[in-house]
Design an enzyme around this catalytic site. Sequence first.
Site, PDB file in Angstrom:
ATOM      1  N   ASP A 132       0.817  -1.217   0.000  1.00  0.00           N
ATOM      2  CA  ASP A 132       0.000   0.000   0.000  1.00  0.00           C
ATOM      3  C   ASP A 132       0.852   1.270   0.000  1.00  0.00           C
ATOM      4  OD1 ASP A 132      -2.186  -1.634   0.058  1.00  0.00           O
ATOM      5  OD2 ASP A 132      -3.037  -0.861   1.914  1.00  0.00           O
ATOM      6  N   CYS A 182      -4.577  -5.958  -2.557  1.00  0.00           N
ATOM      7  CA  CYS A 182      -3.376  -6.714  -2.208  1.00  0.00           C
ATOM      8  C   CYS A 182      -3.327  -8.137  -2.756  1.00  0.00           C
ATOM      9  CB  CYS A 182      -3.227  -6.774  -0.692  1.00  0.00           C
ATOM     10  SG  CYS A 182      -3.066  -5.176   0.129  1.00  0.00           S
ATOM     11  N   HIS A 238      -0.549 -13.750   2.280  1.00  0.00           N
ATOM     12  CA  HIS A 238      -1.847 -13.285   1.781  1.00  0.00           C
ATOM     13  C   HIS A 238      -2.281 -13.991   0.496  1.00  0.00           C
ATOM     14  CE1 HIS A 238      -4.726  -9.570   1.501  1.00  0.00           C
ATOM     15  NE2 HIS A 238      -5.310 -10.654   1.977  1.00  0.00           N
ATOM     16  N   ASN A 296       0.430  -2.389  -4.651  1.00  0.00           N
ATOM     17  CA  ASN A 296      -0.532  -1.474  -5.295  1.00  0.00           C
ATOM     18  C   ASN A 296      -0.273  -0.086  -4.737  1.00  0.00           C
ATOM     19  OD1 ASN A 296      -2.528  -3.393  -3.265  1.00  0.00           O
ATOM     20  ND2 ASN A 296      -2.344  -1.225  -2.751  1.00  0.00           N
TER      21      ASN A 296
END
Length: 478
Positions: free
Chosen positions: A31, A70, A133, A277
């Site tokens: 992020d 993500c 993730h 991102n």
Amino acid sequence: MRLLITLLLLVNAAVASAADAPNILLVVADDMGYGDLSCLGSETVRTPNLDALAESGVLCTQAYVASSVCSPSRAGLMSGRDPRRFGYEGNLNKVASRYAARPELLGLPVQEHTLADHLKQAGYATAAVGKWHLGTGEVFHPLERGFDSFCGMLGGGHHYFPTASNNKLQRNRQPLQEFSSPYLTDFFTDEALKWINTVSAGDSDQPWFLYLAYNAPHTPMQATKADLKACEHVQEPRRRTYAAMMRALDRGVGRVLKQLEQSGQRENTLVVFLSDNGGPLGNGSWNGRLSGSKGTLREGVVRVPMIWSWPRRVAGGRRVDAVVSSLDLLPTFLAAADAKPLPLSDVPGYLDRRNAQRTREACGDYDGLNLMPLLTDEADPGSRRLFWRLQGQAAVRAGELKLIRLSHRPAQLFNLGADIGEQQDLASDQAANLTSLFRQLAEWESSLPTAPIWSSSPRWNGDSARKHDTRPPSSEPR
């Protein structure tokens, strides 16, 4: 006897090739705003080590990721394939798990090879440190996906001051109760250094691949007192905490690079840095001149800084404006290692064997380009088309034109060559271009062999109109 000699020669050639192959260090931020590197114009967020890394190699100013959230972004990065091709469109979060009949089946499908699978096949030692993730079920565990070692969290987020009784961290499936550093970003750096030292010990010539996936500067916004004090020049409190978190990330990268220098490995280590991102609205990040917030398909979220550094092969001090993608990591890594990709597997996950075959027939195996000719200043990849889709919205970039199709309002058309901030919607003035890009987007979507496996937030409602109207700030927040 002749056959034995031939086999020995082939084995010796493979060993020699592995010895010449570069180590590969892939560092991913979480992020991070597009404008939040000093070398890209930030005056409040100071990143001397990342700036030095960019100066030592190539800074790609038009690099894109596979998604603006993500988990699907990481699925594309890790597989080298557009995640929509295997149904990985939504984010992995509480919403996805709450509405799934079997949450343990949510993750990177097992028939998808990872970067670690490919590089392990090529003779590399492999490790992942930090944020995974890509699924919490056992079949999705990094140790089942080509990695020899893993230390970090399987989920998408974690607080930054873990204790023995309050953390979700593990090392090779064993819960962690002790930490070499009290702050998570520093701890992940410690783990990276420890693994590099271990795998490089002795006379081993085995190349290694390390996936160092920091969760900084993702929420929660937490920083050490020392880093906050060093960022007292930042006036806005949340922005100050963000700058302090970036300071820790930058320090970590610097520590790893210093260790590689001291051990004599830096010259033949290919280092890549990018974010998964762009920045969201709530973490104090800044996307520079680009508009949009995490979850939209504006440039500020799908475009990220990308740095490539390999002193042995890549000349430093260059910026390139060619369009590149995180999907290019796989073919570039394999080209650097002089290795072949694994074929797309027929191993059935919750996508059946028929879908895997349809994927191959529709699109081939992998989606990226080998960037070594670009990085060595031999050739530009030329004009490219890139596609995105995320729950009710989709986009295509073809050359300088970009179409964003929204679920709640008319589509938007931008010329990125003249309007990097996506301020001038040309949809009503350029009907032919609008129709052409709509057709390309429809053809791409019709080629996708499967529907999304799951849905998750963000949910696209009236608020998304405001997000898609986000204007780039006139200046960096202080």
